[in-house]
Structures are given as C-alpha cells and as structure tokens.
Design a protein around this motif. Structure first.
Motif, PDB file in Angstrom:
ATOM      1  N   LEU A   1       0.833  -1.215   0.000  1.00  5.78           N
ATOM      2  CA  LEU A   1       0.000   0.000   0.000  1.00  5.78           C
ATOM      3  C   LEU A   1       0.863   1.258   0.000  1.00  5.78           C
ATOM      4  CD1 LEU A   1      -2.718  -0.977   2.629  1.00  5.78           C
ATOM      5  CD2 LEU A   1      -3.007  -0.853   0.147  1.00  5.78           C
ATOM      6  N   LYS A   2       1.884   1.271   0.839  1.00  5.20           N
ATOM      7  CA  LYS A   2       2.751   2.438   0.980  1.00  5.20           C
ATOM      8  C   LYS A   2       3.572   2.670  -0.289  1.00  5.20           C
ATOM      9  CE  LYS A   2       4.845   5.745   3.255  1.00  5.20           C
ATOM     10  NZ  LYS A   2       4.228   7.056   3.189  1.00  5.20           N
TER      11      LYS A   2
ATOM     12  N   ARG B   1      -1.796  -9.189 -10.513  1.00  2.00           N
ATOM     13  CA  ARG B   1      -1.441  -8.782  -9.160  1.00  2.00           C
ATOM     14  C   ARG B   1      -2.220  -7.516  -8.832  1.00  2.00           C
ATOM     15  NH1 ARG B   1       5.077  -9.838  -9.909  1.00  2.00           N
ATOM     16  NH2 ARG B   1       4.892 -12.100  -9.871  1.00  2.00           N
ATOM     17  N   ALA B   2      -2.970  -7.555  -7.743  1.00  2.00           N
ATOM     18  CA  ALA B   2      -3.816  -6.419  -7.405  1.00  2.00           C
ATOM     19  C   ALA B   2      -4.078  -6.357  -5.905  1.00  2.00           C
ATOM     20  CB  ALA B   2      -5.145  -6.502  -8.154  1.00  2.00           C
ATOM     21  N   VAL B   3      -4.482  -5.166  -5.474  1.00  8.31           N
ATOM     22  CA  VAL B   3      -4.932  -4.941  -4.100  1.00  8.31           C
ATOM     23  C   VAL B   3      -6.408  -4.595  -4.172  1.00  8.31           C
ATOM     24  CG1 VAL B   3      -4.763  -3.439  -2.071  1.00  8.31           C
ATOM     25  CG2 VAL B   3      -2.686  -4.120  -3.299  1.00  8.31           C
TER      26      VAL B   3
ATOM     27  N   VAL C   1      -4.101  -2.126  -9.497  1.00  7.09           N
ATOM     28  CA  VAL C   1      -3.150  -3.106  -9.997  1.00  7.09           C
ATOM     29  C   VAL C   1      -1.777  -2.832  -9.409  1.00  7.09           C
ATOM     30  CG1 VAL C   1      -2.007  -3.979 -12.091  1.00  7.09           C
ATOM     31  CG2 VAL C   1      -4.457  -3.448 -12.128  1.00  7.09           C
ATOM     32  N   ILE C   2      -1.109  -3.885  -8.945  1.00  8.44           N
ATOM     33  CA  ILE C   2       0.250  -3.777  -8.400  1.00  8.44           C
ATOM     34  C   ILE C   2       1.235  -3.749  -9.568  1.00  8.44           C
ATOM     35  CG2 ILE C   2       2.012  -4.964  -7.031  1.00  8.44           C
ATOM     36  CD1 ILE C   2      -0.302  -6.199  -5.398  1.00  8.44           C
TER      37      ILE C   2
ATOM     38  N   ARG D   1       0.959   3.190  -3.620  1.00  8.71           N
ATOM     39  CA  ARG D   1       0.021   4.317  -3.646  1.00  8.71           C
ATOM     40  C   ARG D   1       0.198   5.310  -2.500  1.00  8.71           C
ATOM     41  NH1 ARG D   1      -4.419   3.908  -7.252  1.00  8.71           N
ATOM     42  NH2 ARG D   1      -3.658   2.616  -8.957  1.00  8.71           N
ATOM     43  N   ASP D   2       1.274   5.162  -1.729  1.00  5.57           N
ATOM     44  CA  ASP D   2       1.536   6.024  -0.581  1.00  5.57           C
ATOM     45  C   ASP D   2       0.341   6.054   0.385  1.00  5.57           C
ATOM     46  OD1 ASP D   2       3.269   7.585   0.940  1.00  5.57           O
ATOM     47  OD2 ASP D   2       2.470   9.458   0.126  1.00  5.57           O
ATOM     48  N   LEU D   3      -0.227   4.883   0.629  1.00 11.01           N
ATOM     49  CA  LEU D   3      -1.377   4.755   1.522  1.00 11.01           C
ATOM     50  C   LEU D   3      -0.948   4.193   2.871  1.00 11.01           C
ATOM     51  CD1 LEU D   3      -4.035   3.125  -0.823  1.00 11.01           C
ATOM     52  CD2 LEU D   3      -4.077   5.445   0.081  1.00 11.01           C
ATOM     53  N   VAL D   4      -1.456   4.787   3.935  1.00 10.57           N
ATOM     54  CA  VAL D   4      -1.272   4.276   5.290  1.00 10.57           C
ATOM     55  C   VAL D   4      -2.665   4.168   5.900  1.00 10.57           C
ATOM     56  CG1 VAL D   4      -0.264   4.700   7.555  1.00 10.57           C
ATOM     57  CG2 VAL D   4       1.002   5.351   5.498  1.00 10.57           C
TER      58      VAL D   4
END
Length: 154
Positions: free
Chosen positions: A62-63, A110-112, A149-150, A66-69
């Motif tokens: 995530l980080k 590959r995906a989140v 998509v990763i 997409r810079d997600l926390v």
C-alpha cells in the motif's frame, strides 16, 4: 489462535471491537464461502498481532504503490496460496477488508482489493483516491469494493 471462518453460521469471533462487527463478520464469511466454493480452501484467520509479517507485507505494498497508510487497527489477517496465487487478507477494526492477490508466475495478475463493510464510511485515506462499486451479498449485505493493480515486485 487461528479461526476457521464458518460461512453457514456467521460469527463475530475476533471482530468484536469493530463498530460494524456483524457486517465485517458477514464480509469475512463471504470471502470464506468464495474460497471454499472456488478452490475448496478453508479460510482461516489469525489475530493480526500474531502474524505481523502478513500485515507488514500488505502495508508495504500500500505504501510503496500508492503512498497509503491505513489508520484503522488491524484485527485479523491470513495468507495462503491457491492455484499459484498468493492471497493475503487483513480485516480492520473500522470494517475495512484489504486483500492482495499476487500471482507467483511472472506476468500474472497482481492487485490490491478494498472492501467496505455495510454501514461504515469510506476511510479518509481512500475517499478521494478510489471509486467504490456496490455488490449485494446474502452474508454481508451491501459490499462496496475497489482495487488497484500492483506494478512492482513484492
């Protein structure tokens, strides 16, 4: 202690601290039913505190992607492999479920994925970045989901 998720009798075991525990339990049961029906896999979760490596792997993706926390506390996590795909799930106190689908073969999908439990608001960290589609579930009510998509290797 691991818990094999029962999708015939939905239980909030391990999710009691969530304000949307019943809906989150339905969401978790919905995933368990899918994996049992499609892959004959028993969906088993662990307390997130006992499997920090799974939570860390998901959070790293995530980080870095997409810079997600995620601000909510992880309650449960699981990781397993089916048909050459590494799957990881983290269930959060807010009612959020995040899964990583990571095909082990080069060039695979590959995906989140993000799923929001019925009754929860879209988390602030996801609100402006993703649009959520709705899906009806007998076990989970209305599920709102999104994904990305990763691009890198993990």
């Amino acid at each position: 202690m691991s818990y094999a998720v029962d999708f015939t009798t939905v239980s909030t075991v391990g999710l009691e601290s969530s304000p949307v525990a019943d809906a989150l339990a339905g969401l978790r049961a919905n995933e368990a039913r899918y994996f049992k029906n499609k892959y004959d896999h028993v969906f088993t979760v662990e307390p997130a505190s006992e499997v920090p490596e799974i939570v860390d792997w998901v959070h790293r993706i995530l980080k870095e992607e997409r810079d997600l926390v995620i601000s909510s506390r992880p309650l449960e996590a699981t990781e397993f492999e089916v048909d050459g795909i590494r799957m990881a799930y983290v269930f959060y106190e807010s009612g959020l479920s995040i899964n990583v689908m990571y095909t082990l073969e080069e060039g695979g999908k590959r995906a989140v994925g993000f799923k929001l439990s019925d009754g929860m608001d879209v988390p602030e960290e996801l609100a402006d970045k993703f649009k959520f589609a709705r899906q009806k579930s007998k076990l989970a009510g209305t599920i709102r989901g999104s994904y990305f998509v990763i691009k890198n290797e993990y």
